[in-house]
Design a protein around this motif. Structure first.
Motif, PDB file in Angstrom:
ATOM      1  N   UNK A 150       1.188  -0.857  -0.039  1.00  0.00           N
ATOM      2  CA  UNK A 150       0.536  -0.371   0.021  1.00  0.00           C
ATOM      3  C   UNK A 150       0.573   0.830  -0.128  1.00  0.00           C
ATOM      4  N   UNK A 151       0.223   2.507  -0.006  1.00  0.00           N
ATOM      5  CA  UNK A 151       1.456   3.289  -0.382  1.00  0.00           C
ATOM      6  C   UNK A 151       0.519   4.580   0.256  1.00  0.00           C
ATOM      7  N   UNK A 152       1.037   5.438   0.404  1.00  0.00           N
ATOM      8  CA  UNK A 152       1.199   6.566   0.896  1.00  0.00           C
ATOM      9  C   UNK A 152       1.744   7.749   0.491  1.00  0.00           C
ATOM     10  N   UNK A 153       0.937   8.928   0.147  1.00  0.00           N
ATOM     11  CA  UNK A 153       1.731   9.504  -0.199  1.00  0.00           C
ATOM     12  C   UNK A 153       1.670  10.990   0.522  1.00  0.00           C
ATOM     13  N   UNK A 168       6.701   9.880  -1.411  1.00  0.00           N
ATOM     14  CA  UNK A 168       5.751   8.803  -1.113  1.00  0.00           C
ATOM     15  C   UNK A 168       6.561   7.115  -0.975  1.00  0.00           C
ATOM     16  N   UNK A 169       5.352   6.710   0.138  1.00  0.00           N
ATOM     17  CA  UNK A 169       5.549   5.489   0.858  1.00  0.00           C
ATOM     18  C   UNK A 169       5.295   4.599   0.872  1.00  0.00           C
ATOM     19  N   UNK A 170       6.076   3.445   0.973  1.00  0.00           N
ATOM     20  CA  UNK A 170       5.166   1.728   0.469  1.00  0.00           C
ATOM     21  C   UNK A 170       5.332   1.090   1.433  1.00  0.00           C
ATOM     22  N   UNK A 171       4.354   0.910   1.719  1.00  0.00           N
ATOM     23  CA  UNK A 171       3.830   0.438   3.635  1.00  0.00           C
ATOM     24  C   UNK A 171       3.351  -1.727   3.295  1.00  0.00           C
ATOM     25  N   UNK A 172       4.036  -2.101   4.054  1.00  0.00           N
ATOM     26  CA  UNK A 172       3.729  -4.166   3.663  1.00  0.00           C
ATOM     27  C   UNK A 172       2.530  -4.184   5.223  1.00  0.00           C
ATOM     28  N   UNK A 175       2.641  -3.540   8.124  1.00  0.00           N
ATOM     29  CA  UNK A 175       2.423  -2.088   7.965  1.00  0.00           C
ATOM     30  C   UNK A 175       4.199  -1.660   8.617  1.00  0.00           C
ATOM     31  N   UNK A 176       5.205  -1.513   8.146  1.00  0.00           N
ATOM     32  CA  UNK A 176       6.042  -0.817   8.139  1.00  0.00           C
ATOM     33  C   UNK A 176       6.339  -0.591   6.824  1.00  0.00           C
ATOM     34  N   UNK A 177       7.112   0.251   6.713  1.00  0.00           N
ATOM     35  CA  UNK A 177       8.006   1.384   5.824  1.00  0.00           C
ATOM     36  C   UNK A 177       8.750   0.273   4.493  1.00  0.00           C
TER      37      UNK A 177
END
Length: 240
Positions: A150-153, A168-172, A175-177
């Motif tokens: 999942x990606x968080x802008x 942009x941060x990619x979350x596994x 819940x970890x970046x």
């Protein structure tokens, strides 16, 4: 709070736990091609860093000289001795990068500015994204190496110095970046895919101890095989 941000913050230890700390300190062992490219090799090779958690300040030490340290805030970068006397300083340091490209060398103070804001961003994420002024949006998922992230802008407020306004941060699934994408404004907008791994728990907070940064291509994939721009290993991590 954005649901994905809340999930990510909780996975890293939770906002209430993070609020107990004022500073985070670590020993950094760094490598990669960037430092030679910027004509500043070896300075950050093995060094300590302290970043505050409630305001944007960072210090690296010892810096060049065993008795020197850096003092970073968004509007100022300085090299000081252990008595607090100024060796060298630069006000409004971001302005000094005007017109720079990815190939433009940096001065020692410019290196210290970059290292100061970068490590503050890395060490405080994702907790700072809950602060006023940050805008957070979930993007469509991304598949890479048979994993779905999942990606968080995150849009940073103008008063916060960082690589660029949008990151942009990619979350596994835990819940970890695991990846962090950005363009480095002070280096001609050069693009980066920054990978995080080897998480450990320090005083209840999850922290990645290994980071590797590669060029990010137009299709959003890393340039592989390609140069490793930056590597960072974190050791001796503590929260105060």
């Amino acid at each position: 709070m954005n649901p994905l941000l809340e999930y990510t913050i909780n996975a890293h230890g939770g906002l209430e736990a993070w609020k107990n700390f004022e500073k985070i300190t670590a020993r950094l062992v760094t490598g990669g091609a960037l430092w030679e490219m910027k004509q500043q090799p070896g300075i950050l090779e093995d060094i300590y860093v302290t970043s505050e958690t409630k305001k944007q300040t960072t210090s690296h030490y010892p810096f060049i000289n065993p008795e020197w340290k850096t003092s970073f805030t968004p509007g100022r970068i300085a090299i000081e001795n252990t008595a607090g006397e100024i060796i060298e300083e630069l006000r409004n340091p971001r302005d000094s990068f005007s017109g720079y490209t990815a190939e433009t060398p940096w001065s020692t103070l410019q290196l210290a500015y970059f290292a100061g804001y970068a490590m503050w961003t890395y060490l405080n994420a994702p907790f700072t994204f809950a602060n006023p002024g940050y805008e957070v949006t979930e993007l469509e998922p991304w598949e890479e190496n048979k994993e779905t992230f999942r990606r968080l802008k995150v849009t940073f407020p103008p008063e916060v110095a960082s690589h660029g306004k949008e990151q942009v941060f990619y979350i596994d699934t835990e819940g970890l970046i695991r990846r962090h994408d950005y363009s480095v404004d002070i280096s001609g907008g050069s693009t980066a895919a920054h990978y995080l791994s080897d998480y450990i728990e320090v005083q209840g907070i999850k922290i990645a101890t290994k980071r590797k940064v590669y060029v990010r291509l137009e299709d959003n994939t890393p340039l592989l095989p390609g140069p490793l721009l930056v590597s960072i290993d974190l050791k001796e991590i503590s929260l105060q």
